[in-house]
Every structure is written in C-alpha cells, then in structure tokens.
Design a protein around this motif. Sequence first.
Motif, short mmCIF file in Angstrom:
data_model
loop_
_atom_site.label_atom_id
_atom_site.label_comp_id
_atom_site.label_asym_id
_atom_site.label_seq_id
_atom_site.Cartn_x
_atom_site.Cartn_y
_atom_site.Cartn_z
N ARG A 45 0.70 -0.96 -0.24
CA ARG A 45 -0.21 -0.21 0.10
C ARG A 45 0.59 1.38 0.00
NH1 ARG A 45 -4.44 -0.51 4.60
NH2 ARG A 45 -2.74 -0.15 6.02
N GLU A 46 0.75 2.06 -0.51
CA GLU A 46 1.57 3.63 -0.57
C GLU A 46 0.30 4.84 -0.69
OE1 GLU A 46 3.02 2.99 -4.48
OE2 GLU A 46 1.18 4.05 -5.52
N PHE A 47 1.17 5.73 -0.12
CA PHE A 47 0.36 6.84 -0.80
C PHE A 47 0.19 7.54 -0.85
CE2 PHE A 47 -0.68 10.33 1.94
CZ PHE A 47 -0.48 12.11 1.30
N VAL A 48 -0.88 7.53 -1.15
CA VAL A 48 -1.49 9.25 -2.27
C VAL A 48 -1.22 10.27 -2.43
CG1 VAL A 48 -3.13 9.69 -4.21
CG2 VAL A 48 -2.92 7.16 -3.50
N GLY A 49 -1.86 10.78 -1.18
CA GLY A 49 -1.94 11.95 -0.57
C GLY A 49 -2.66 12.68 0.51
N GLN A 50 -2.80 14.00 0.86
CA GLN A 50 -3.47 13.95 2.35
C GLN A 50 -4.31 15.05 2.55
OE1 GLN A 50 -2.19 12.17 5.79
NE2 GLN A 50 -2.32 13.98 6.97
N ILE A 51 -5.15 15.95 2.66
CA ILE A 51 -5.99 16.50 3.21
C ILE A 51 -6.25 17.43 4.35
CG2 ILE A 51 -8.40 16.54 2.50
CD1 ILE A 51 -9.09 18.70 1.72
N ARG A 52 -5.76 18.60 4.98
CA ARG A 52 -6.57 18.74 6.48
C ARG A 52 -7.91 19.15 6.42
NH1 ARG A 52 -2.65 23.29 8.25
NH2 ARG A 52 -3.60 22.79 10.29
N TRP A 53 -8.16 19.31 7.58
CA TRP A 53 -9.52 18.80 8.64
C TRP A 53 -10.42 20.66 7.73
CZ3 TRP A 53 -11.79 23.60 10.06
CH2 TRP A 53 -10.85 24.20 11.07
N TYR A 59 -1.49 17.52 0.02
CA TYR A 59 -0.16 16.88 -0.75
C TYR A 59 -0.24 16.00 -0.84
CZ TYR A 59 0.94 16.24 4.93
OH TYR A 59 0.63 15.52 5.49
N TYR A 60 0.85 15.91 -2.02
CA TYR A 60 0.28 14.66 -2.24
C TYR A 60 1.79 13.62 -2.81
CZ TYR A 60 -3.73 17.29 -4.38
OH TYR A 60 -4.68 17.53 -3.88
N ALA A 61 1.96 12.07 -3.20
CA ALA A 61 2.81 11.65 -4.08
C ALA A 61 3.40 11.78 -4.90
CB ALA A 61 1.89 10.50 -3.73
N ASP A 62 4.36 12.09 -5.54
CA ASP A 62 5.04 12.35 -6.66
C ASP A 62 4.49 12.06 -8.06
OD1 ASP A 62 8.58 13.28 -5.01
OD2 ASP A 62 6.72 14.12 -5.29
N SER A 63 4.11 10.87 -7.81
CA SER A 63 3.36 9.83 -8.97
C SER A 63 2.59 10.11 -9.17
CB SER A 63 3.64 8.27 -8.03
OG SER A 63 2.31 8.32 -7.15
N VAL A 64 1.17 10.72 -8.15
CA VAL A 64 0.50 11.64 -8.22
C VAL A 64 -0.20 12.86 -9.45
CG1 VAL A 64 -0.58 9.43 -7.93
CG2 VAL A 64 -0.84 11.75 -6.78
N LYS A 65 1.05 13.55 -8.15
CA LYS A 65 1.52 15.71 -7.94
C LYS A 65 1.04 15.82 -9.91
CE LYS A 65 4.16 17.08 -5.60
NZ LYS A 65 5.05 16.67 -4.62
N GLY A 66 0.00 16.45 -9.77
CA GLY A 66 -0.62 17.47 -11.56
C GLY A 66 -1.64 17.21 -11.61
N LYS A 76 -21.11 17.67 4.23
CA LYS A 76 -21.54 16.74 3.24
C LYS A 76 -21.06 14.97 3.87
CE LYS A 76 -23.36 17.90 -0.63
NZ LYS A 76 -23.06 17.48 -2.55
N ASN A 77 -20.09 15.53 4.68
CA ASN A 77 -19.40 14.63 5.16
C ASN A 77 -18.32 13.51 4.87
OD1 ASN A 77 -20.15 15.62 8.54
ND2 ASN A 77 -21.80 13.66 8.61
N THR A 78 -17.98 14.17 3.51
CA THR A 78 -17.25 13.62 2.27
C THR A 78 -16.04 13.81 1.87
OG1 THR A 78 -19.74 12.51 1.73
CG2 THR A 78 -17.68 12.35 0.30
N ALA A 79 -14.81 13.21 2.26
CA ALA A 79 -13.55 13.51 0.80
C ALA A 79 -13.59 12.85 -0.71
CB ALA A 79 -12.38 13.14 1.82
N TYR A 80 -13.04 13.73 -1.25
CA TYR A 80 -12.97 12.87 -2.52
C TYR A 80 -12.02 12.88 -3.42
CZ TYR A 80 -17.73 15.08 -2.66
OH TYR A 80 -19.33 14.89 -2.12
N LEU A 81 -11.55 12.41 -4.29
CA LEU A 81 -10.02 12.16 -5.03
C LEU A 81 -10.78 12.12 -6.32
CD1 LEU A 81 -7.23 11.97 -4.96
CD2 LEU A 81 -8.11 9.19 -5.25
N GLN A 82 -10.29 13.04 -6.99
CA GLN A 82 -10.13 13.27 -8.07
C GLN A 82 -9.46 12.62 -9.03
OE1 GLN A 82 -13.12 14.39 -10.28
NE2 GLN A 82 -12.03 13.78 -11.89
N MET A 83 -9.17 11.99 -10.07
CA MET A 83 -8.13 11.69 -10.68
C MET A 83 -8.53 11.99 -12.56
SD MET A 83 -8.19 8.00 -8.69
CE MET A 83 -9.54 7.10 -9.89
#
Length: 118
Positions: A45-53, A59-66, A76-83
């Motif tokens: 398992r590898e880190f993709v990214g994180q968002i503050r409260w 911030y993001y892993a280099d592999s997905v940055k940009g 909405k008590n929801t987090a998103y990851l747009q890829m």
Amino acid sequence: QVQLVESGGGLVQAGGSLRLSCAASGRTFSSYAMAWFRQPPGKEREFVGQIRWNGGITYYADSVKGRFTISRDNAKNTAYLQMNSLKPEDTALYYCASVTMQGKYDAWGQGTQVTVST
C-alpha cells in the motif's frame, strides 16, 4: 470511532478520469484530516495524498502530483479524490483513511477498485 466507505471506482481507459468519494460517519468530520492510499496488485500500500481538516492544505505523492486532486465537503462528511490523466500504473485498490492529530491513520474504508486499461 470513524466509519469510512469509499465509492466511485471502476474501469477506465488510459487518459480518462474518475472521482472517488469517501463518506464518513461516527465522529465530527471537520475535526480530522483525511488521506488517500492505494495498493496496486502484488505491491505494498502506498500514500496518495492528504488534506487538512479545513481543506486548506493538501499534499500528494510525486507519482500523482498534477493529475490527482483531493478535496472535501465537511457539510456532506465526504472526501473526494479526483483522478485525471489516468495511467495503467494507477490501477489499484484505493482506500481513504482518517488522520488523528498525532498523524496516525486510525480508520480505513474497505477500498474501491480502480482499473485503467491501455
């Protein structure tokens, strides 16, 4: 205790886009940061990214940055990851996790599969 449920995975062609969602319950959503991880087939398992409260810092892993963007909607008590611009190497089981004030990942969802075809 936080409960997390991911959704939005699927099969997409290379160059395409997907948006993953992570619905949270059990604790005040705006009180903790959120992170995304992924586990490619046969790999760790590898880190993709994180968002503050408050969504203020991400911030993001280099592999997905940009290409990937994390956001959250505390109402909405929801987090998103747009890829975007997905690549075959993005194929993985994607997980969201809640992050404690001490920086520990204390709750995990069950994961949602993303498969990127050539």
